[in-house]
Design a protein around this motif. Structure first.
Motif, PDB file in Angstrom:
ATOM      1  N   MET A   1       1.626   6.853   9.582  1.00  0.00           N
ATOM      2  CA  MET A   1       3.009   6.516   9.195  1.00  0.00           C
ATOM      3  C   MET A   1       2.952   5.049   8.770  1.00  0.00           C
ATOM      4  O   MET A   1       4.242   4.590   8.490  1.00  0.00           O
ATOM      5  CB  MET A   1       3.812   6.795  11.378  1.00  0.00           C
ATOM      6  N   ASN A   2       2.339   4.772   9.291  1.00  0.00           N
ATOM      7  CA  ASN A   2       1.956   2.981   8.888  1.00  0.00           C
ATOM      8  C   ASN A   2       2.173   3.136   7.218  1.00  0.00           C
ATOM      9  O   ASN A   2       3.044   1.809   6.706  1.00  0.00           O
ATOM     10  CB  ASN A   2       1.307   1.735   9.267  1.00  0.00           C
ATOM     11  N   ALA A   3       1.330   3.372   7.124  1.00  0.00           N
ATOM     12  CA  ALA A   3       1.065   3.732   4.967  1.00  0.00           C
ATOM     13  C   ALA A   3       2.594   4.186   4.435  1.00  0.00           C
ATOM     14  O   ALA A   3       2.902   3.902   3.220  1.00  0.00           O
ATOM     15  CB  ALA A   3       0.307   4.498   4.891  1.00  0.00           C
ATOM     16  N   LEU A   4       3.587   5.183   6.059  1.00  0.00           N
ATOM     17  CA  LEU A   4       4.547   5.542   4.980  1.00  0.00           C
ATOM     18  C   LEU A   4       6.206   4.817   5.290  1.00  0.00           C
ATOM     19  O   LEU A   4       7.060   5.068   5.192  1.00  0.00           O
ATOM     20  CB  LEU A   4       5.106   7.048   5.731  1.00  0.00           C
ATOM     21  N   LEU A   5       5.471   3.969   5.929  1.00  0.00           N
ATOM     22  CA  LEU A   5       7.128   2.676   6.592  1.00  0.00           C
ATOM     23  C   LEU A   5       6.160   0.934   6.231  1.00  0.00           C
ATOM     24  O   LEU A   5       6.025   0.523   6.796  1.00  0.00           O
ATOM     25  CB  LEU A   5       7.271   2.926   7.777  1.00  0.00           C
TER      26      LEU A   5
ATOM     27  N   ALA B   1      14.136   7.250  16.194  1.00  0.00           N
ATOM     28  CA  ALA B   1      15.156   7.673  14.906  1.00  0.00           C
ATOM     29  C   ALA B   1      14.313   7.536  13.646  1.00  0.00           C
ATOM     30  O   ALA B   1      13.963   8.416  12.908  1.00  0.00           O
ATOM     31  CB  ALA B   1      16.729   8.301  15.149  1.00  0.00           C
ATOM     32  N   ARG B   2      14.449   6.443  13.529  1.00  0.00           N
ATOM     33  CA  ARG B   2      13.972   5.685  12.128  1.00  0.00           C
ATOM     34  C   ARG B   2      12.461   5.976  11.533  1.00  0.00           C
ATOM     35  O   ARG B   2      12.551   5.821  10.421  1.00  0.00           O
ATOM     36  CB  ARG B   2      14.315   4.328  12.270  1.00  0.00           C
ATOM     37  N   TYR B   3      11.375   6.234  13.006  1.00  0.00           N
ATOM     38  CA  TYR B   3      10.357   6.524  12.515  1.00  0.00           C
ATOM     39  C   TYR B   3      10.111   8.172  12.365  1.00  0.00           C
ATOM     40  O   TYR B   3       9.027   8.527  11.610  1.00  0.00           O
ATOM     41  CB  TYR B   3       9.597   6.331  14.002  1.00  0.00           C
TER      42      TYR B   3
END
Length: 164
Positions: free
Chosen positions: A72-76, A102-104
């Motif tokens: 998730m951190n890599a995608l954000l 929701a943003r995640y």
């Protein structure tokens, strides 16, 4: 892509209408009129269940919660780093006021390779998710219908011109 659908919930509404109506005219009018919208669109428990099911499915494929957080951190890249503690808090039933932001959600679905949480959002609105292949298939069907309509129109015009 999200499209409208007549799911089991909608079908059950139609069944309820048909079984409770004694007047045939009223029955047809009720089937034509859209059903009243559900007033309770609180999907907190459904979303929580979908999030936890996604995590369980990811775990079955060897992906730990830590790995989900890392993905998730890599995608954000521009967002504040998500921690394992946050993910655990967002997905715990006991955390009444800790809801999943929701943003995640897109990053979570991509990280777990599961779209159940998105489906949980769409379902109360009687919508279904359609992947790119399904959308292309739908578009191809529309194009074939349009091509058939144009072919009929062309044949009719050709016949008309041959008679003239």
């Amino acid at each position: 892509m999200i499209v409208g659908s007549h799911n089991a919930r909608t079908a059950s509404r139609v069944k309820k209408v048909t079984s409770s109506s004694s007047n045939q005219a009223d029955l047809f009018q009720q089937l034509v009129d859209p059903p009243p919208p559900d007033l309770d669109l609180d999907i907190n428990l459904e979303l929580l269940g979908a999030l936890n099911t996604s995590l369980r499915m990811a775990r079955q494929h060897g992906m730990t919660r830590e790995r989900v957080v890392d993905r998730m951190n890599a995608l954000l890249p521009g967002a504040k780093k998500i921690t394992l503690r946050q993910l655990n808090s967002w997905t715990a039933v006991s955390q009444e006021y800790k809801e999943f932001p929701a943003r995640y959600l897109p990053a979570f679905c991509a990280a777990t390779e599961c779209d159940l949480p998105l489906r949980a959002l769409a379902q109360p609105l009687c919508l279904d998710l359609v992947d790119a292949r399904e959308a292309d298939t739908l578009r191809l069907g529309h194009l074939r219908l349009e091509a058939a309509r144009l072919a009929r129109e062309q044949q009719a015009l050709t016949r008309h011109l041959e008679r003239s």
